[in-house]
Design an enzyme around this catalytic site. Sequence first.
Site, short mmCIF file in Angstrom:
data_model
loop_
_atom_site.label_atom_id
_atom_site.label_comp_id
_atom_site.label_asym_id
_atom_site.label_seq_id
_atom_site.Cartn_x
_atom_site.Cartn_y
_atom_site.Cartn_z
N ASN A 1 37.06 9.45 -29.91
CA ASN A 1 37.47 10.41 -28.88
C ASN A 1 36.64 10.10 -27.65
OD1 ASN A 1 38.15 12.71 -27.38
ND2 ASN A 1 36.52 13.90 -28.31
N GLY A 2 37.31 9.82 -26.52
CA GLY A 2 36.58 9.50 -25.30
C GLY A 2 37.25 8.33 -24.60
N LYS B 1 43.92 20.73 -25.04
CA LYS B 1 43.06 21.86 -24.70
C LYS B 1 41.74 21.43 -24.06
CE LYS B 1 42.11 26.42 -25.89
NZ LYS B 1 42.92 27.02 -24.84
N LYS C 1 50.56 29.71 -16.09
CA LYS C 1 50.89 30.03 -17.49
C LYS C 1 52.37 29.76 -17.73
CE LYS C 1 48.14 30.24 -19.14
NZ LYS C 1 46.73 30.02 -19.19
N CYS D 1 41.80 14.30 -27.95
CA CYS D 1 41.75 13.62 -29.23
C CYS D 1 40.80 14.37 -30.16
CB CYS D 1 41.28 12.17 -29.15
SG CYS D 1 42.34 11.14 -28.14
N ARG E 1 43.67 19.47 -29.57
CA ARG E 1 43.01 18.51 -28.70
C ARG E 1 43.93 17.37 -28.27
NH1 ARG E 1 37.56 19.22 -28.88
NH2 ARG E 1 37.24 17.16 -27.99
N TRP F 1 45.55 12.18 -27.92
CA TRP F 1 46.14 12.47 -26.61
C TRP F 1 45.96 11.18 -25.83
CZ3 TRP F 1 44.91 12.59 -21.40
CH2 TRP F 1 45.77 13.33 -20.57
N GLU G 1 53.18 25.97 -17.70
CA GLU G 1 52.50 25.28 -18.79
C GLU G 1 53.21 25.47 -20.13
OE1 GLU G 1 48.58 27.27 -19.38
OE2 GLU G 1 47.89 25.32 -19.98
N GLU H 1 47.41 32.30 -11.64
CA GLU H 1 47.30 32.12 -13.09
C GLU H 1 48.65 32.40 -13.76
OE1 GLU H 1 45.49 30.73 -15.05
OE2 GLU H 1 45.90 31.60 -17.01
N HIS I 1 56.04 32.13 5.87
CA HIS I 1 55.67 30.89 6.56
C HIS I 1 56.25 29.66 5.87
CE1 HIS I 1 53.09 33.18 9.17
NE2 HIS I 1 52.52 33.74 8.11
#
Length: 616
Positions: A105-106, A611, A493, A2, A27, A79, A496, A489, A512
Amino acid sequence: MCGIVGYTGADTAKRILIEGLKRLEYRGYDSAGVALERTSAAGSCELDIVRRTGKVAGLESELAHMDPDSTCGIGHTRWATHGRPSQANAHPHVSCDGRIAVVHNGIIENFAELRTELEGRGHRFASETDTEVLAHLIEEAYAEAGDLMAAVRVACTQVVGAYGIAAVCADEPGVIAVARKDSPIVVGTGASGSYVASDVIALIDATRDVVVLEDGQFARLAPEGITYTDADGAPIEPAITHIDWDIDTAEKGGYPDFMLKEICEQPRVVRDTLVGRLGPNGELDIDELGLTFEELNLIDRVYVIACGTSYHAGLIAKNLIEAWARIPCEVEAASEFRYRNPIITPSTLVVAVSQSGETADTLAAIRDARIKGAKVFGITNVVGSPVARESDGVIYTKANKEIAVASTKSFIGQIVSLTLLAMLLGQAKGKLTTGQIRMLFHELGDTAAQIQWILDTQREAVHRAALACKDAQSALFVGRGMGAAISYEGALKLKEVSYLHAEAYAAGEMKHGPIALIDPGFPVIAVTTKSPTYDKVVSNLKECEARGAMIVAIATEGDEDIKQIADHVVYIPPVRDAFSAITASVPLQLLAREVAVMRGCDVDQPRNLAKSVTVE
Ligand code: AGP
């Protein structure tokens, strides 16, 4: 998660709020809203609340027809945590009488109890959010105190959790009351008024001298300036932070998206991160760690704690710290570390890696580690962030603001910083001579030019590989050693930004289990750079090839043999294995982006993500 923004002054609040929200959209972007003060025909101040689901651009269209004269307001981009993304749950939230509006925000952890109590006292709720209790608590306190700032302070004594809050009240036109606990808040005064935001990026056009509020600090914004108080209402004088990075960071600068722009900035990130780090006698200069060589020499165990991409930077660091300093290094997801009982002694070094510097799990792990007696170093990209403030020492990566939600340049900054730390530990432990340090340092610097070479020469090869991957349902990333760490990574990526399912495995693990996934055309993306395990990776790839896999190899320039088994090859220049993560990550970033663009995805703002992950 947020983003909040607020403005009061002589300028048009609507424009400033929308511009700020667009910059804060990284955000969270499931809904957005503003509260704007308006003078009614009768001369009273009223609040216009406009909220809608979706991105800020939608809110902007809705506001286009509104009175442009408002000079004070607050805004929010969300968010969702409590309550689905909907118009009713979008911020700002308002008091029963509609005269107080709040953006937050929180997370308010005790919101359920507070809501029951407030409903019992007659308050009516219009949303499912935790935030709405703040509007009603401030309303009650305002009825007593008759002062918005005092009312916000009282409300903050009643809530448990994390908050960055901005509130306006129609009975105090031009005033914005701001509070902070465990969620970032910056404020600053520009030529035309006073600003508040979750991130400096929203107010950098107005001022470069900002106050990063600390927990328990409050700010009262008025057109003529800002006053600061502590939790008791006593005046305080917080420190001013000067922002020296360039506003160009917040613009695409001719690139189609921020992700590509930020990938292309990586040579600069390497160079900037190394500036001033090597002394004339071959000693590394990382003074901000605050430990002497003797103290570093006593360290006998390292934990790297981080999340997501930053965790993958930790996997790379583990290889380097164990190779050069010969001390055990464990890498743990911060969300796991904080709920275990890890073995920590005064000679344990905990390295917390966080681009944003505000990831909730990483912060909680830092606090836990310090209570247990560890020395904690933070590696972060954000000056004054909670990770920086709560660590004993901090290395700032020099990535500058990263806008795309998917980390690219900050990852490279993290690897370079962790590489320096590994070298420093190696030097302090007497395992690396100054001659070796000097040689490693220069080779590390050479990776800037090597990344540039990849960007200049390999884009077409990446494009062809992306075309071959774009219609797949799933993909596997494999490698060994450094190659395995990079593969994790690469897979993150890809999933995402392109929503294509991807997993990474140490190549030797394929037989395996994962090899069962492979059927004709299945994409296997392999890091096959020249390394001590090159031949082993090639053998593992042959097993995939035999089962019809479509192989994309990230290989070392000059390796012609790899073309015999790989359908597509993307080259990186020859590089010491220790530094291969820095260069080999670049084609994987480009590949993920290309696939995402081909699949029509929003590469800068992938669905469901934000983010800064400030919730557990
Ligand atoms: C990176 O591409 C991701 N968006 C995500 O995994 C991120 O690295 C993670 O949330 C940790 O963030 P931090 O580095 O800001 O702590």
